[in-house]
Design a protein around this motif. Structure first.
Motif, PDB file in Angstrom:
ATOM      1  N   GLN A  10       0.863  -1.184   0.000  1.00 20.90           N
ATOM      2  CA  GLN A  10       0.000   0.000   0.000  1.00 20.90           C
ATOM      3  C   GLN A  10       0.900   1.235   0.000  1.00 20.90           C
ATOM      4  OE1 GLN A  10      -2.545  -0.819   3.449  1.00 20.90           O
ATOM      5  NE2 GLN A  10      -1.301   0.543   4.700  1.00 20.90           N
ATOM      6  N   THR A 203      -5.285  -4.717  -2.055  1.00 19.34           N
ATOM      7  CA  THR A 203      -4.273  -3.734  -1.653  1.00 19.34           C
ATOM      8  C   THR A 203      -4.809  -2.326  -1.869  1.00 19.34           C
ATOM      9  OG1 THR A 203      -2.533  -5.265  -2.311  1.00 19.34           O
ATOM     10  CG2 THR A 203      -1.897  -2.982  -1.940  1.00 19.34           C
ATOM     11  N   ILE A 206      -2.690   4.821  -0.069  1.00 16.71           N
ATOM     12  CA  ILE A 206      -2.531   5.825   0.984  1.00 16.71           C
ATOM     13  C   ILE A 206      -2.541   7.191   0.298  1.00 16.71           C
ATOM     14  CG2 ILE A 206      -1.012   6.782   2.757  1.00 16.71           C
ATOM     15  CD1 ILE A 206      -2.083   4.144   3.636  1.00 16.71           C
ATOM     16  N   GLY A 221      -5.257   2.952   3.673  1.00 16.88           N
ATOM     17  CA  GLY A 221      -4.637   1.636   3.760  1.00 16.88           C
ATOM     18  C   GLY A 221      -5.582   0.557   4.257  1.00 16.88           C
ATOM     19  N   SER A 223      -5.068  -2.626   3.907  1.00 14.84           N
ATOM     20  CA  SER A 223      -5.151  -3.680   2.899  1.00 14.84           C
ATOM     21  C   SER A 223      -5.450  -5.016   3.569  1.00 14.84           C
ATOM     22  CB  SER A 223      -3.836  -3.761   2.125  1.00 14.84           C
ATOM     23  OG  SER A 223      -3.553  -2.527   1.498  1.00 14.84           O
ATOM     24  N   ASP A 242       2.840   0.603   3.685  1.00 17.18           N
ATOM     25  CA  ASP A 242       3.178  -0.695   4.256  1.00 17.18           C
ATOM     26  C   ASP A 242       3.481  -1.661   3.122  1.00 17.18           C
ATOM     27  OD1 ASP A 242       3.627  -2.621   6.166  1.00 17.18           O
ATOM     28  OD2 ASP A 242       1.536  -2.844   6.787  1.00 17.18           O
TER      29      ASP A 242
END
Length: 251
Positions: A10, A203, A206, A221, A223, A242
């Motif tokens: 992400q 996924t 951001i 995010g 995910s 991430d």
């Protein structure tokens, strides 16, 4: 039962920041490869941003400059790569996703079907087909974000019996709705996995939407990966970039 090692990357996406978004994508792919991921999954519209009308002028065909850059990344790091990107086809702009093999070869392209036309002027042109790629991991399905809100699309994917499904998301809500809104994304991914009868990897981005009626809504995010029963295997961070590597169980 085997597994496939998948990375949910992400990344921060700033609308229109092609060079920066590509640099962030490359860093995430490198991190995923260092974690021995076999398949790296980037979010929806990871290069220009979702519902960004500038893509009508700046996007490329597939194959073309944007997809070629992703193919180069896949080959350089020796990974399969799925990413959402804008696709220009004549006068049409598609919200697309590609699956690229570890030697940089294009394996499949999906054009988002459920496009939420009221969020951008002119809107994306919708796709028509459900997409499956034959790979060494089995049949891999591709959908994009709001496609997973459609019972008909999920049913059509189920009929194709994929080993697993990859879904780039641009899942957004008003800032104060997060992190609780991550539970809504979990529910969507879980429902998709149970309906299709296959694991689903979703996924998310951001960043923030900067155009149209959803201006100011946040991608935060969270995910999500779920197995075929709908059991959540992993969730990524809220609000932060991430790269989360997951061993996804397969039949």
């Amino acid at each position: 039962m085997g597994t496939v090692r998948v990375a949910m990357c992400q990344t921060v996406c700033l609308d229109g920041d092609r060079k920066g978004n590509l640099a962030r994508a490359e860093r995430a792919v490198a991190e995923a490869a260092a974690g021995k991921a076999e398949i790296v999954c980037l979010p929806e519209m990871a290069i220009y941003g979702w519902v960004n009308p500038d893509a009508h002028e700046r996007a490329h065909p597939i194959p073309g400059a944007d997809s070629d850059r992703l193919c180069e990344l896949a080959a350089r790091y020796g990974v399969f790569l799925c990413a959402g990107l804008a696709e220009k086809d004549g006068k049409h702009l598609h919200d697309s996703a590609v699956l690229i093999g570890s030697q940089g070869q294009m394996l499949a392209k999906h054009r988002k079907i459920n496009i939420l036309a009221g969020l951008m002027t002119p809107p994306y042109t919708p796709g028509r087909d459900i997409t499956i790629a034959e790979t060494k991991f089995g049949r891999v399905g591709l959908l994009i974000c709001a496609d997973t809100h459609s019972a008909d699309i999920l049913a059509s994917m189920m009929e194709l019996r994929p080993a697993f499904v990859i879904v780039p998301y641009g899942y957004a809500a008003v800032e104060d709705a997060w992190p609780e809104h991550g539970k809504a994304l979990e529910e969507v991914v879980v429902t998709a996995a149970k309906t299709i009868g296959a694991p689903v990897v979703g996924t998310n981005l951001i960043g923030q939407i900067t155009h149209g009626p959803w201006t100011g809504r946040t991608y935060a995010g969270h995910s999500v990966a779920a197995d075929k029963t709908g059991r959540i295997v992993a969730t990524a961070k809220d609000f932060d970039p991430d790269t989360l590597v997951v061993d996804l169980p397969l039949d």
